[in-house]
Scaffold this active site. Structure first.
Site, PDB file in Angstrom:
ATOM      1  N   CYS A   2       0.859  -1.172   0.000  1.00  0.00           N
ATOM      2  CA  CYS A   2       0.000   0.000   0.000  1.00  0.00           C
ATOM      3  C   CYS A   2       0.895   1.221   0.000  1.00  0.00           C
ATOM      4  O   CYS A   2       1.740   1.381   0.885  1.00  0.00           O
ATOM      5  CB  CYS A   2      -0.895   0.006   1.238  1.00  0.00           C
ATOM      6  N   GLU A 105      -4.434   1.131  -5.124  1.00  0.00           N
ATOM      7  CA  GLU A 105      -3.488   0.158  -5.649  1.00  0.00           C
ATOM      8  C   GLU A 105      -3.477   0.283  -7.157  1.00  0.00           C
ATOM      9  O   GLU A 105      -4.483   0.665  -7.770  1.00  0.00           O
ATOM     10  CB  GLU A 105      -3.863  -1.257  -5.212  1.00  0.00           C
TER      11      GLU A 105
END
Length: 219
Positions: A2, A105
């Site tokens: 992340c 993402e």
């Protein structure tokens, strides 16, 4: 992994959610493009009390002579966190919670350009990542720093990216913080993809200067 996330929950609501005493210098809310090396909201335990404080997103090991003395450590892999010299002490004794609305993402289709996605809880509630933290100090400079714990992704999430932050439910917060004895290691597992919702978003989020609710709006 992340590398960007969003958070919009007001500071007072966040403090109430975690039953935590808030610091006076918390980061500005809302923020739709939280980037590494900036200060983020973190909940940790100190002297038997939960505290909501700012920490630098980018864990700095004790042996770094300056903050950029080595790789930028924004994530710690669950599979190796207990073994890595940079993380193992923090994994045992300095665990924290990192609140968010959701995270970004990037997926690269075969032969195509990277496409950002926004991933958030299926119930639209807050998302809480497992984290670890560390104080770093050199020549009078002191930083409180943190990293997110990540694990292998499952199901549809794995089609977007092979790693995902460890997401904790409210009944797991106390155990991760060490308030309920041992067993935190059992929490380092992937969230089921059915608990998440996904949508493509604008490539504008690629810029760390980009901001605003349009960044999380579905394309």
């Amino acid at each position: 992994m992340c590398g960007r996330f969003a958070i919009t929950l007001p500071n007072d609501a966040m403090a109430q959610l975690f039953a935590a005493a808030p610091a006076n210098d918390l980061p500005t809310i809302p923020s739709y493009n939280v980037c590494p090396t900036t200060n983020i909201h973190v909940v940790f335990g100190e002297d038997g009390t939960r505290k909501l404080v700012p920490m630098r997103w980018g864990f700095i090991p004790q042996w770094y002579k300056k903050p950029n003395d080595g790789p930028l450590l924004i994530n710690a892999r669950a599979e190796t966190i207990a073994e890595k010299p940079a993380f193992r002490a923090a994994c045992r004794a300095r665990r924290c919670l990192i609140p968010a609305d959701g995270f970004y993402e990037w997926h690269r289709p075969e032969g195509g350009e990277k496409q950002p996605w926004f991933i958030r809880p299926a119930d639209d509630g807050p998302m809480v990542f497992a984290g670890i933290w560390q104080d770093w100090e050199r020549e009078g400079e002191r930083l409180r720093t943190c990293a997110m714990v990540t694990c292998a992704a499952l199901g549809r999430m794995a089609e977007i990216h092979h790693r995902v932050p460890v997401v904790l439910t409210p009944d797991q917060w106390g155990k991760w913080l060490g308030e309920e004895g041992h067993g935190a290691a059992s929490l380092m597992r992937s969230v089921e993809d059915t608990a998440l919702q996904f949508h493509k978003v604008s490539k504008a989020v690629k810029s760390n200067r980009a901001e605003g609710p349009d960044l999380i709006a579905p394309l």
